[in-house]
Design an enzyme around this catalytic site. Structure first.
Site, mmCIF file in Angstrom:
data_model
loop_
_atom_site.group_PDB
_atom_site.id
_atom_site.type_symbol
_atom_site.label_atom_id
_atom_site.label_comp_id
_atom_site.label_asym_id
_atom_site.label_seq_id
_atom_site.Cartn_x
_atom_site.Cartn_y
_atom_site.Cartn_z
ATOM 1 N N LYS A 48 0.842 -1.199 0.000
ATOM 2 C CA LYS A 48 0.000 0.000 0.000
ATOM 3 C C LYS A 48 0.886 1.262 0.000
ATOM 4 O O LYS A 48 2.109 1.162 0.211
ATOM 5 C CB LYS A 48 -0.918 -0.051 1.214
ATOM 6 C CG LYS A 48 -1.883 -1.250 1.187
ATOM 7 C CD LYS A 48 -2.742 -1.302 2.450
ATOM 8 C CE LYS A 48 -3.686 -2.485 2.438
ATOM 9 N NZ LYS A 48 -4.564 -2.506 3.637
ATOM 10 N N TYR B 176 -12.572 -2.469 -2.466
ATOM 11 C CA TYR B 176 -13.030 -2.450 -1.070
ATOM 12 C C TYR B 176 -14.544 -2.316 -0.957
ATOM 13 O O TYR B 176 -15.044 -1.856 0.071
ATOM 14 C CB TYR B 176 -12.323 -1.325 -0.302
ATOM 15 C CG TYR B 176 -10.860 -1.627 -0.010
ATOM 16 C CD1 TYR B 176 -10.488 -2.714 0.778
ATOM 17 C CD2 TYR B 176 -9.843 -0.816 -0.510
ATOM 18 C CE1 TYR B 176 -9.154 -3.008 1.049
ATOM 19 C CE2 TYR B 176 -8.500 -1.093 -0.242
ATOM 20 C CZ TYR B 176 -8.166 -2.185 0.533
ATOM 21 O OH TYR B 176 -6.847 -2.474 0.812
ATOM 22 N N ASN C 218 -1.661 -0.041 7.329
ATOM 23 C CA ASN C 218 -1.130 -1.391 7.627
ATOM 24 C C ASN C 218 -0.332 -2.007 6.476
ATOM 25 O O ASN C 218 -0.136 -3.209 6.407
ATOM 26 C CB ASN C 218 -2.238 -2.315 8.139
ATOM 27 C CG ASN C 218 -3.339 -2.535 7.131
ATOM 28 O OD1 ASN C 218 -3.234 -2.083 5.989
ATOM 29 N ND2 ASN C 218 -4.384 -3.236 7.521
ATOM 30 N N HIS D 221 -1.601 -5.620 1.519
ATOM 31 C CA HIS D 221 -2.850 -6.373 1.314
ATOM 32 C C HIS D 221 -2.515 -7.766 0.809
ATOM 33 O O HIS D 221 -1.579 -7.942 0.021
ATOM 34 C CB HIS D 221 -3.716 -5.661 0.270
ATOM 35 C CG HIS D 221 -4.804 -6.541 -0.294
ATOM 36 N ND1 HIS D 221 -6.012 -6.710 0.341
ATOM 37 C CD2 HIS D 221 -4.841 -7.331 -1.401
ATOM 38 C CE1 HIS D 221 -6.754 -7.566 -0.361
ATOM 39 N NE2 HIS D 221 -6.063 -7.949 -1.421
ATOM 40 N N GLU E 159 -8.435 -10.468 -8.170
ATOM 41 C CA GLU E 159 -7.672 -9.252 -7.863
ATOM 42 C C GLU E 159 -6.426 -9.134 -8.746
ATOM 43 O O GLU E 159 -6.059 -8.024 -9.158
ATOM 44 C CB GLU E 159 -7.302 -9.239 -6.378
ATOM 45 C CG GLU E 159 -8.532 -9.066 -5.486
ATOM 46 C CD GLU E 159 -8.259 -9.254 -3.995
ATOM 47 O OE1 GLU E 159 -7.134 -9.628 -3.615
ATOM 48 O OE2 GLU E 159 -9.195 -9.029 -3.208
HETATM 49 P P1 ADP Z 1 -7.381 -7.239 5.753
HETATM 50 O O1 ADP Z 1 -6.648 -6.220 4.911
HETATM 51 O O2 ADP Z 1 -6.544 -7.682 6.932
HETATM 52 O O3 ADP Z 1 -7.934 -8.385 4.953
HETATM 53 P P2 ADP Z 1 -10.097 -6.106 5.940
HETATM 54 O O4 ADP Z 1 -10.455 -6.800 4.661
HETATM 55 O O5 ADP Z 1 -11.009 -6.273 7.111
HETATM 56 O O6 ADP Z 1 -8.628 -6.503 6.438
HETATM 57 O O7 ADP Z 1 -9.993 -4.552 5.667
HETATM 58 C C1 ADP Z 1 -9.397 -4.081 4.489
HETATM 59 C C2 ADP Z 1 -8.555 -2.860 4.827
HETATM 60 O O8 ADP Z 1 -9.421 -1.821 5.282
HETATM 61 C C3 ADP Z 1 -7.548 -3.051 5.959
HETATM 62 O O9 ADP Z 1 -6.366 -3.700 5.552
HETATM 63 C C4 ADP Z 1 -7.308 -1.623 6.378
HETATM 64 O O10 ADP Z 1 -6.448 -0.954 5.440
HETATM 65 C C5 ADP Z 1 -8.708 -1.030 6.238
HETATM 66 N N1 ADP Z 1 -9.429 -1.065 7.504
HETATM 67 C C6 ADP Z 1 -10.077 -2.123 8.048
HETATM 68 N N2 ADP Z 1 -10.605 -1.798 9.252
HETATM 69 C C7 ADP Z 1 -10.284 -0.490 9.467
HETATM 70 C C8 ADP Z 1 -10.541 0.436 10.522
HETATM 71 N N3 ADP Z 1 -11.228 0.104 11.606
HETATM 72 N N4 ADP Z 1 -10.038 1.693 10.393
HETATM 73 C C9 ADP Z 1 -9.355 2.057 9.289
HETATM 74 N N5 ADP Z 1 -9.071 1.234 8.263
HETATM 75 C C10 ADP Z 1 -9.527 -0.025 8.333
#
Ligand code: ADP
Length: 147
Positions: free
Chosen positions: A23, A63, A126, A129, A140
């Site tokens: 990211k 998303y 974070n 992905h 994807e």
């Molecule tokens: P992952 O990336 O671990 O599969 P998710 O699919 O639940 O997690 O969420 C996609 C992305 O959305 C996360 O990696 C993060 O960048 C963002 N995200 C998820 N939850 C939050 C939150 N509470 N606040 C801000 N960003 C979030």
């Protein structure tokens, strides 16, 4: 001279592909090499790679399951804020294994030794992905690498 070939695997072993994306914060912090290195060291194979700025429409599609979440607008701003590194990785069990290597969504809850556990502190930043299923991996890879 002794040469070890990791690839190809035995014919009966099911090889799959996953989509991994560094990211914008991971790119800006200079973590692309570190992240690639972790997947290479594990034994997975890089199949495709592209650096590009994710268009808003693609970010919203990617998303779309989180559309109703309060953080959705900020998530789209974040993902489109700078270049991302889009990658296809291949290997036995790579989808689930990559998720383990990446760690929990919230980096503060991610185990030490995982990418997020070692290198990040915020859910909203974070750094990487990884697809959550082989089907989503294929989809994807197509959406991002062929965009
Ligand atoms: P992952 O990336 O671990 O599969 P998710 O699919 O639940 O997690 O969420 C996609 C992305 O959305 C996360 O990696 C993060 O960048 C963002 N995200 C998820 N939850 C939050 C939150 N509470 N606040 C801000 N960003 C979030």
């Amino acid at each position: 001279m002794c040469v070890y070939f990791v690839w190809p695997t035995a014919p009966q072993v099911q090889v799959e592909e996953t989509y991994i994306m560094v990211k914008p914060d991971g790119v800006q912090r200079g973590l692309v090499g570190e992240i690639i290195s972790r997947f290479e060291k594990k034994g997975f194979r890089l199949k495709g790679l592209k650096l590009f700025q994710c268009p808003k429409e693609l970010a919203e599609e990617h998303y779309k399951d989180l559309k109703e979440k309060s953080f959705f607008p900020k998530l789209i701003d974040y993902i489109t804020s700078g270049p991302v590194v889009c990658m296809a990785w291949e290997g036995v069990g790579v989808v689930a294994s990559a998720r383990k290597l990446i760690g929990a969504t919230n980096p503060l809850q991610a185990e030490p030794g995982t990418i997020r556990g070692d290198l990040a502190v915020e859910t909203g930043r974070n750094i990487v992905h990884g697809s959550d299923s082989p089907d989503n991996g294929q989809r994807e890879i197509g959406e991002f690498l062929n965009y």
